[in-house]
Motif scaffolding. Structure first.
Motif, PDB file in Angstrom:
ATOM      1  N   UNK A  64     -58.166 -20.546 -64.342  1.00 19.51           N
ATOM      2  CA  UNK A  64     -59.160 -21.067 -63.458  1.00 19.51           C
ATOM      3  C   UNK A  64     -60.375 -21.576 -64.225  1.00 19.51           C
ATOM      4  N   UNK A  65     -60.760 -20.880 -65.299  1.00 19.52           N
ATOM      5  CA  UNK A  65     -61.876 -21.314 -66.122  1.00 19.52           C
ATOM      6  C   UNK A  65     -61.590 -22.669 -66.756  1.00 19.52           C
ATOM      7  N   UNK A  66     -60.377 -22.845 -67.155  1.00 17.02           N
ATOM      8  CA  UNK A  66     -59.996 -24.117 -67.775  1.00 17.02           C
ATOM      9  C   UNK A  66     -60.070 -25.247 -66.750  1.00 17.02           C
ATOM     10  N   UNK A  67     -59.653 -24.904 -65.550  1.00 19.10           N
ATOM     11  CA  UNK A  67     -59.696 -25.908 -64.484  1.00 19.10           C
ATOM     12  C   UNK A  67     -61.133 -26.303 -64.155  1.00 19.10           C
ATOM     13  N   UNK A  68     -62.017 -25.309 -64.073  1.00 19.47           N
ATOM     14  CA  UNK A  68     -63.421 -25.594 -63.766  1.00 19.47           C
ATOM     15  C   UNK A  68     -64.084 -26.337 -64.935  1.00 19.47           C
ATOM     16  N   UNK A  69     -63.716 -26.031 -66.164  1.00 24.43           N
ATOM     17  CA  UNK A  69     -64.242 -26.742 -67.315  1.00 24.43           C
ATOM     18  C   UNK A  69     -63.779 -28.197 -67.298  1.00 24.43           C
ATOM     19  N   UNK A  70     -62.530 -28.408 -66.970  1.00 22.27           N
ATOM     20  CA  UNK A  70     -61.984 -29.757 -66.855  1.00 22.27           C
ATOM     21  C   UNK A  70     -62.687 -30.531 -65.738  1.00 22.27           C
ATOM     22  N   UNK A  71     -62.951 -29.852 -64.644  1.00 24.39           N
ATOM     23  CA  UNK A  71     -63.644 -30.465 -63.509  1.00 24.39           C
ATOM     24  C   UNK A  71     -65.072 -30.861 -63.886  1.00 24.39           C
ATOM     25  N   UNK A  72     -65.766 -30.035 -64.628  1.00 25.49           N
ATOM     26  CA  UNK A  72     -67.135 -30.333 -65.071  1.00 25.49           C
ATOM     27  C   UNK A  72     -67.128 -31.523 -66.027  1.00 25.49           C
ATOM     28  N   UNK A  73     -66.190 -31.579 -66.926  1.00 27.97           N
ATOM     29  CA  UNK A  73     -66.084 -32.698 -67.874  1.00 27.97           C
ATOM     30  C   UNK A  73     -65.799 -33.997 -67.122  1.00 27.97           C
ATOM     31  N   UNK A  74     -64.897 -33.949 -66.182  1.00 20.72           N
ATOM     32  CA  UNK A  74     -64.586 -35.136 -65.378  1.00 20.72           C
ATOM     33  C   UNK A  74     -65.796 -35.580 -64.550  1.00 20.72           C
ATOM     34  N   UNK A  75     -66.519 -34.611 -64.045  1.00 19.57           N
ATOM     35  CA  UNK A  75     -67.699 -34.912 -63.239  1.00 19.57           C
ATOM     36  C   UNK A  75     -68.746 -35.654 -64.073  1.00 19.57           C
ATOM     37  N   UNK A  76     -68.997 -35.197 -65.287  1.00 15.28           N
ATOM     38  CA  UNK A  76     -69.980 -35.851 -66.149  1.00 15.28           C
ATOM     39  C   UNK A  76     -69.511 -37.234 -66.590  1.00 15.28           C
ATOM     40  N   UNK A  77     -68.240 -37.372 -66.841  1.00 21.41           N
ATOM     41  CA  UNK A  77     -67.709 -38.665 -67.247  1.00 21.41           C
ATOM     42  C   UNK A  77     -67.690 -39.659 -66.083  1.00 21.41           C
ATOM     43  N   UNK A  78     -67.463 -39.171 -64.905  1.00 18.11           N
ATOM     44  CA  UNK A  78     -67.373 -40.070 -63.763  1.00 18.11           C
ATOM     45  C   UNK A  78     -68.738 -40.647 -63.386  1.00 18.11           C
ATOM     46  N   UNK A  79     -69.820 -40.015 -63.802  1.00 20.79           N
ATOM     47  CA  UNK A  79     -71.152 -40.542 -63.494  1.00 20.79           C
ATOM     48  C   UNK A  79     -71.357 -41.905 -64.143  1.00 20.79           C
ATOM     49  N   UNK A  80     -70.707 -42.157 -65.237  1.00 17.09           N
ATOM     50  CA  UNK A  80     -70.832 -43.444 -65.908  1.00 17.09           C
ATOM     51  C   UNK A  80     -70.288 -44.577 -65.027  1.00 17.09           C
ATOM     52  N   UNK A  81     -69.307 -44.278 -64.212  1.00 10.58           N
ATOM     53  CA  UNK A  81     -68.713 -45.311 -63.377  1.00 10.58           C
ATOM     54  C   UNK A  81     -69.632 -45.715 -62.220  1.00 10.58           C
ATOM     55  N   UNK A  82     -70.559 -44.868 -61.874  1.00 10.87           N
ATOM     56  CA  UNK A  82     -71.468 -45.181 -60.772  1.00 10.87           C
ATOM     57  C   UNK A  82     -72.743 -45.873 -61.230  1.00 10.87           C
ATOM     58  N   UNK A  83     -73.009 -45.829 -62.514  1.00  7.40           N
ATOM     59  CA  UNK A  83     -74.183 -46.522 -63.036  1.00  7.40           C
ATOM     60  C   UNK A  83     -73.904 -48.011 -63.049  1.00  7.40           C
ATOM     61  N   UNK A  84     -74.860 -48.774 -62.585  1.00  5.82           N
ATOM     62  CA  UNK A  84     -74.703 -50.227 -62.586  1.00  5.82           C
ATOM     63  C   UNK A  84     -75.670 -50.803 -63.605  1.00  5.82           C
ATOM     64  N   UNK A  85     -75.195 -51.780 -64.304  1.00  7.11           N
ATOM     65  CA  UNK A  85     -76.039 -52.451 -65.276  1.00  7.11           C
ATOM     66  C   UNK A  85     -77.018 -53.357 -64.531  1.00  7.11           C
ATOM     67  N   UNK A  86     -78.290 -53.209 -64.785  1.00  9.44           N
ATOM     68  CA  UNK A  86     -79.313 -54.038 -64.169  1.00  9.44           C
ATOM     69  C   UNK A  86     -79.580 -55.198 -65.117  1.00  9.44           C
ATOM     70  N   UNK A  87     -79.405 -56.440 -64.627  1.00 13.35           N
ATOM     71  CA  UNK A  87     -79.648 -57.579 -65.520  1.00 13.35           C
ATOM     72  C   UNK A  87     -81.142 -57.695 -65.851  1.00 13.35           C
ATOM     73  N   UNK A  88     -81.401 -58.217 -67.022  1.00 10.67           N
ATOM     74  CA  UNK A  88     -82.797 -58.345 -67.449  1.00 10.67           C
ATOM     75  C   UNK A  88     -83.474 -59.501 -66.697  1.00 10.67           C
ATOM     76  N   UNK A  89     -84.795 -59.514 -66.740  1.00 11.60           N
ATOM     77  CA  UNK A  89     -85.558 -60.569 -66.072  1.00 11.60           C
ATOM     78  C   UNK A  89     -85.214 -61.940 -66.646  1.00 11.60           C
ATOM     79  N   UNK A  90     -85.059 -62.009 -67.960  1.00 11.73           N
ATOM     80  CA  UNK A  90     -84.746 -63.285 -68.608  1.00 11.73           C
ATOM     81  C   UNK A  90     -83.396 -63.820 -68.141  1.00 11.73           C
ATOM     82  N   UNK A  91     -82.404 -62.933 -68.037  1.00 15.31           N
ATOM     83  CA  UNK A  91     -81.080 -63.361 -67.572  1.00 15.31           C
ATOM     84  C   UNK A  91     -81.154 -63.880 -66.146  1.00 15.31           C
ATOM     85  N   UNK A  92     -81.879 -63.163 -65.281  1.00 14.99           N
ATOM     86  CA  UNK A  92     -82.025 -63.601 -63.893  1.00 14.99           C
ATOM     87  C   UNK A  92     -82.754 -64.938 -63.810  1.00 14.99           C
TER      88      UNK A  92
END
Length: 158
Positions: free
Chosen positions: A1-29
């Protein structure tokens, strides 16, 4: 169970990257917006009071050109150009309308034109083409802009 919860925590932290959106710079816009603007056309053409009531953009533009040609022809109707240059029946006039509603008129001659005294014709035009009615400048994205166009003005009507 500890391994499962550790795996879940690692996946949770990695999945946050997928929700971050790149904001274009003012110059690009800015660059993207500048590329999308058609700098060759205006949103509203210059206008005079006589043409302001017309809703259709093309008809208002045509009305403006006709009024301008008529006004220029009336101001040049004196015999000065006809006497000095009897062979000159039509002259092309470059009209520049500035954002502050002032106008500038320049005669346009062929490059190889030696038959006319261009300086004298230019001075006659500058002297005659004054006291025009108020002209509203062209509008581009809500801002008055400078416009230029060439009008063929018929000097002799037979």
């Amino acid at each position: 169970m500890k391994q499962f919860s550790l795996l879940l925590v690692i996946l949770l932290f990695n999945s946050c990257q997928y929700f971050e959106k790149q904001v274009p710079s003012e110059k690009e816009l800015l660059q993207k917006e500048l590329k999308s603007i058609n700098w060759k056309e205006v949103d509203e053409f210059p206008s005079v009071v006589e043409c302001d009531k017309i809703e259709n953009k093309k008809q208002r533009q045509q009305c403006f050109f006709e009024v301008m040609i008529q006004l220029i022809q009336q101001k040049l109707s004196s015999d000065t150009l006809a006497i000095l240059y009897p062979e000159l029946d039509t002259i092309e006039v470059k009209v520049t309308i500035f954002p502050n509603a002032t106008m500038k008129f320049e005669p346009q001659f062929p490059k190889d034109s030696v038959a006319y005294d261009t300086i004298k014709i230019d001075s006659i035009l500058r002297a005659r083409l004054v006291d025009f009615p108020k002209v509203n400048p062209a509008i581009k994205r809500g801002i008055p802009v400078k416009t230029q166009f060439i009008l063929p003005v018929i000097l002799k009507v037979e």
